[in-house]
Enzyme design. Structure first.
Site, PDB file in Angstrom:
ATOM      1  N   CYS A  47      -2.456   9.248   2.847  1.00  0.00           N
ATOM      2  CA  CYS A  47      -2.164   8.861   1.464  1.00  0.00           C
ATOM      3  C   CYS A  47      -3.379   8.881   0.485  1.00  0.00           C
ATOM      4  O   CYS A  47      -2.947   9.104  -0.772  1.00  0.00           O
ATOM      5  CB  CYS A  47      -1.855   7.310   1.594  1.00  0.00           C
ATOM      6  SG  CYS A  47      -3.233   6.279   2.152  1.00  0.00           S
ATOM      7  N   GLU A  69       1.094  -1.332  -0.082  1.00  0.00           N
ATOM      8  CA  GLU A  69      -0.035  -0.081  -0.081  1.00  0.00           C
ATOM      9  C   GLU A  69       1.035   1.249  -0.065  1.00  0.00           C
ATOM     10  O   GLU A  69       1.362   1.568   0.969  1.00  0.00           O
ATOM     11  CB  GLU A  69      -0.839   0.113   1.120  1.00  0.00           C
ATOM     12  CG  GLU A  69      -1.347  -1.185   1.715  1.00  0.00           C
ATOM     13  CD  GLU A  69      -2.267  -1.755   0.949  1.00  0.00           C
ATOM     14  OE1 GLU A  69      -3.221  -1.057   0.155  1.00  0.00           O
ATOM     15  OE2 GLU A  69      -2.285  -3.118   0.461  1.00  0.00           O
TER      16      GLU A  69
HETATM   17  P1  NAD Z   1       8.316   4.952   4.424  1.00  0.00           P
HETATM   18  O1  NAD Z   1       8.449   3.871   3.158  1.00  0.00           O
HETATM   19  O2  NAD Z   1       9.482   5.815   4.710  1.00  0.00           O
HETATM   20  O3  NAD Z   1       8.537   3.806   5.661  1.00  0.00           O
HETATM   21  C1  NAD Z   1       7.556   2.864   5.972  1.00  0.00           C
HETATM   22  C2  NAD Z   1       8.070   1.582   6.545  1.00  0.00           C
HETATM   23  O4  NAD Z   1       9.084   0.848   5.719  1.00  0.00           O
HETATM   24  C3  NAD Z   1       8.748   2.147   8.069  1.00  0.00           C
HETATM   25  O5  NAD Z   1       8.527   1.094   8.900  1.00  0.00           O
HETATM   26  C4  NAD Z   1      10.285   1.737   7.620  1.00  0.00           C
HETATM   27  O6  NAD Z   1      11.100   1.654   8.641  1.00  0.00           O
HETATM   28  C5  NAD Z   1      10.106   0.589   6.710  1.00  0.00           C
HETATM   29  N1  NAD Z   1      11.341   0.295   5.625  1.00  0.00           N
HETATM   30  C6  NAD Z   1      11.996   1.351   5.031  1.00  0.00           C
HETATM   31  N2  NAD Z   1      12.972   0.591   4.374  1.00  0.00           N
HETATM   32  C7  NAD Z   1      12.990  -0.658   4.443  1.00  0.00           C
HETATM   33  C8  NAD Z   1      13.243  -1.993   3.865  1.00  0.00           C
HETATM   34  N3  NAD Z   1      14.424  -2.030   2.852  1.00  0.00           N
HETATM   35  N4  NAD Z   1      12.757  -2.958   4.070  1.00  0.00           N
HETATM   36  C9  NAD Z   1      11.876  -3.294   5.019  1.00  0.00           C
HETATM   37  N5  NAD Z   1      11.295  -1.935   5.635  1.00  0.00           N
HETATM   38  C10 NAD Z   1      11.626  -0.768   5.278  1.00  0.00           C
HETATM   39  O7  NAD Z   1       7.067   5.424   4.510  1.00  0.00           O
HETATM   40  P2  NAD Z   1       6.515   6.672   5.788  1.00  0.00           P
HETATM   41  O8  NAD Z   1       7.293   7.897   5.388  1.00  0.00           O
HETATM   42  O9  NAD Z   1       6.684   5.925   6.955  1.00  0.00           O
HETATM   43  O10 NAD Z   1       5.114   6.709   4.971  1.00  0.00           O
HETATM   44  C11 NAD Z   1       4.614   7.650   4.144  1.00  0.00           C
HETATM   45  C12 NAD Z   1       4.292   6.914   3.000  1.00  0.00           C
HETATM   46  O11 NAD Z   1       3.237   5.907   3.433  1.00  0.00           O
HETATM   47  C13 NAD Z   1       3.661   7.905   1.964  1.00  0.00           C
HETATM   48  O12 NAD Z   1       4.426   7.762   0.701  1.00  0.00           O
HETATM   49  C14 NAD Z   1       2.128   7.527   2.104  1.00  0.00           C
HETATM   50  O13 NAD Z   1       1.333   7.831   0.823  1.00  0.00           O
HETATM   51  C15 NAD Z   1       2.141   6.201   2.270  1.00  0.00           C
HETATM   52  N6  NAD Z   1       1.231   5.529   2.793  1.00  0.00           N
HETATM   53  C16 NAD Z   1       0.389   4.928   2.021  1.00  0.00           C
HETATM   54  C17 NAD Z   1      -0.756   4.293   2.467  1.00  0.00           C
HETATM   55  C18 NAD Z   1      -2.022   3.360   1.719  1.00  0.00           C
HETATM   56  O14 NAD Z   1      -2.668   2.772   2.357  1.00  0.00           O
HETATM   57  N7  NAD Z   1      -1.614   3.200   0.400  1.00  0.00           N
HETATM   58  C19 NAD Z   1      -1.322   4.641   3.930  1.00  0.00           C
HETATM   59  C20 NAD Z   1      -0.627   5.360   4.791  1.00  0.00           C
HETATM   60  C21 NAD Z   1       0.724   5.699   4.172  1.00  0.00           C
END
Ligand code: NAD
Length: 478
Positions: A282, A248
């Site tokens: 999002c 997502e």
């Molecule tokens: P992010 O991608 O920076 O981090 C999300 C998670 O991924 C964190 O827990 C992070 O530690 C982990 N992560 C990072 N690199 C990783 C790797 N290599 N392997 C495994 N895990 C890893 O996102 P964020 O800044 O926390 O959230 C904001 C983003 O999330 C925005 O782009 C937003 O649109 C999206 N979002 C989408 C939805 C949806 O339902 N589509 C809902 C909420 C947020």
């Protein structure tokens, strides 16, 4: 200050390295908690625990597993205020919205508990007279759930509830910006009698702990809610084991404003959608396409409404409309995008800078940008802040074309009373969701799933449940 521990195999424990990281309240900029900096060793421990629990948990009748979801809903409701305040503190979410998130999370656990006697396999017709073909839906195995910082409690439930219901042990990693509410939840559910290893909470870096979990051959499903960039890394990391992913990711939701819309309703909905949780949602309005004939009137009203948006302390009573961005990096990212938009020709009608009238916090002012065009970065890339770029269009067809001209495909919306435009939008918008005459926000019984770079698979409802189940077809000849 609170000091949290991970929850692995039914026990609270520090990171194997004993290291911790700071959790900062974005409004006060003060450290409010220390959380364990888990790494590769912690990932291995959690995977071992989940692996030991897997077979017995999958064999338990679904109705018995669902009892734990009901208990989770109960403990959340019983601790509503504490959880809401923890959430508001760790991410500067205004308290009423934090309360809504806590309530929705309890509802979510109840909702999936309700599926316990409902999901089914299938009987398929055979070509042979003495054969039955049965399709079973069986648990996919160990789930690795990786959460973002914007709705840390609700998204946790989105991954934990279907895992528990379908018989899959889960290892859940919150974002390092917002682990507190998840760890408070771990303390609350430690006493409900879940078998060891079924539900594990770990914390630490994405590229260390997260990567080790995602790359494990033990994992049956990796479910990430996060950015497109992290989704891309996870696809690469899961390639070797061909592990199923449910992603997502980000969005760039277009709003189409038609010349026959209810202007009062539209302006109210668009502004609310852009500034809720400081624009860090999002599926909320990221760009607006307005038909030429009502552009001036719409912009006059939108300017007034955007200028009236109040920001400040998330705990203030009455609550402001929005508060700080999650951290300094996000604020700087938004600032750089608006600066670039100005250079590219956008006109700032409201805001356009940091909210430095506050005593502390990473504030960016509610901002309205006019004269935007499709080629600008601010119209093409996810902003994730309280900044609304508006594009004037010659008519409905141009609005549809520009809305679809996008690498993301999460959600979209249209404001119109014209049934033809409504139906054309639903049929022609290439997005996972379209909201008609209302602001963005999905239902727990719907299916939240993005097209293009917004993701693979999805969450919520019956289709979200199927992500956690794999099919097994039996051919029985007698
Ligand atoms: P992010 O991608 O920076 O981090 C999300 C998670 O991924 C964190 O827990 C992070 O530690 C982990 N992560 C990072 N690199 C990783 C790797 N290599 N392997 C495994 N895990 C890893 O996102 P964020 O800044 O926390 O959230 C904001 C983003 O999330 C925005 O782009 C937003 O649109 C999206 N979002 C989408 C939805 C949806 O339902 N589509 C809902 C909420 C947020």
């Amino acid at each position: 200050m609170k000091v949290y521990q991970q929850y692995i195999n039914g026990e609270f424990r520090d990171a194997a390295s004993r290291e911790q990281f700071e959790v900062v309240n974005p409004f006060t900029e003060k450290v409010v908690a220390m959380a364990p900096k888990g790494g590769v060793e912690d990932a291995a421990l959690a995977l071992e625990a989940a692996s030991s629990a897997r077979k017995a948990w999958a064999a338990k009748p679904c109705a018995e597993r669902a009892v734990f979801l009901k208990k989770m809903a109960e403990v959340i409701r019983g601790n509503r205020e504490m959880l809401a305040r923890t959430l508001a503190e760790e991410q500067a979410k205004v308290l009423p919205l934090a309360q809504v998130e806590i309530d929705a999370t309890a509802e979510y656990f109840d909702y999936y508990a309700g599926w316990s006697r409902k999901y089914e396999g299938e009987v398929i017709q055979s070509d042979r007279p003495t054969e039955n073909i049965l399709l079973y839906r069986q648990p996919i195995g160990i789930v690795v759930g990786i959460c973002p910082w914007n709705f840390p409690f609700f998204v946790m439930a989105r991954k934990v509830a279907p895992s528990i219901l379908t018989g899959c042990p889960i290892i859940l990693k919150p974002s390092s910006d917002t682990p507190n509410t998840t760890f408070e939840f771990a303390k609350l559910i430690a006493g409900i009698g879940l078998p060891k290893g079924v539900l594990n909470f770990v914390s630490g870096g994405g590229s260390t702990l997260g990567d080790a979990l995602v790359k494990s051959p033990e994992a049956g499903l990796i479910t990430l809610t996060g950015s497109v960039e992290t989704g891309q890394r996870i696809i690469a990391a899961t390639a070797e084991n061909i592990t199923k992913t449910s992603l997502e990711l980000g969005g760039k939701a277009p709003v189409i404003v038609c010349d026959d819309c209810d202007l009062d309703l539209t302006v109210k909905a668009v502004v609310a959608s852009r500034v809720i949780f400081s624009g860090q949602v999002c599926n909320c309005a990221e760009r607006v396409y307005v038909e030429e004939s009502i552009y001036d009137e719409f912009m006059t009203r939108l300017t007034k409404a955007m200028a009236a948006v109040a920001y400040g302390d998330p705990f203030a009573d009455p609550a402001p409309d929005m508060s700080s961005q999650i951290n300094e990096a996000q604020m700087l990212k938004i600032e750089a995008m608006v600066k670039k938009a100005k250079v590219e020709g956008a006109e700032v009608l409201v805001g356009g800078g940091r909210g430095d009238d506050q005593p502390s916090g990473f504030f960016y002012k509610p901002t309205l940008l006019a004269n935007c065009t499709q080629d600008m970065e601010i119209v093409r890339k996810e902003i994730f802040g309280p900044v609304l770029p508006v594009v004037k269009v010659s008519g409905f067809d141009e609005a549809l074309n520009l809305a679809n001209d996008c690498e993301y495909g999460l959600t979209s919306s249209i404001f119109t009373k014209n049934v033809t435009k409504m139906m054309r939008a639903i049929n022609e918008l290439e997005f996972g969701e379209t909201y008609v005459n209302r602001e963005h926000f999905e239902a727990i019984q719907g299916f939240h799933a993005g097209w293009r770079k917004s993701g693979i698979g999805g969450a919520d409802g019956k289709h979200g449940l199927y992500e956690y189940l794999q099919t097994h077809v039996a051919y029985i000849q007698y």
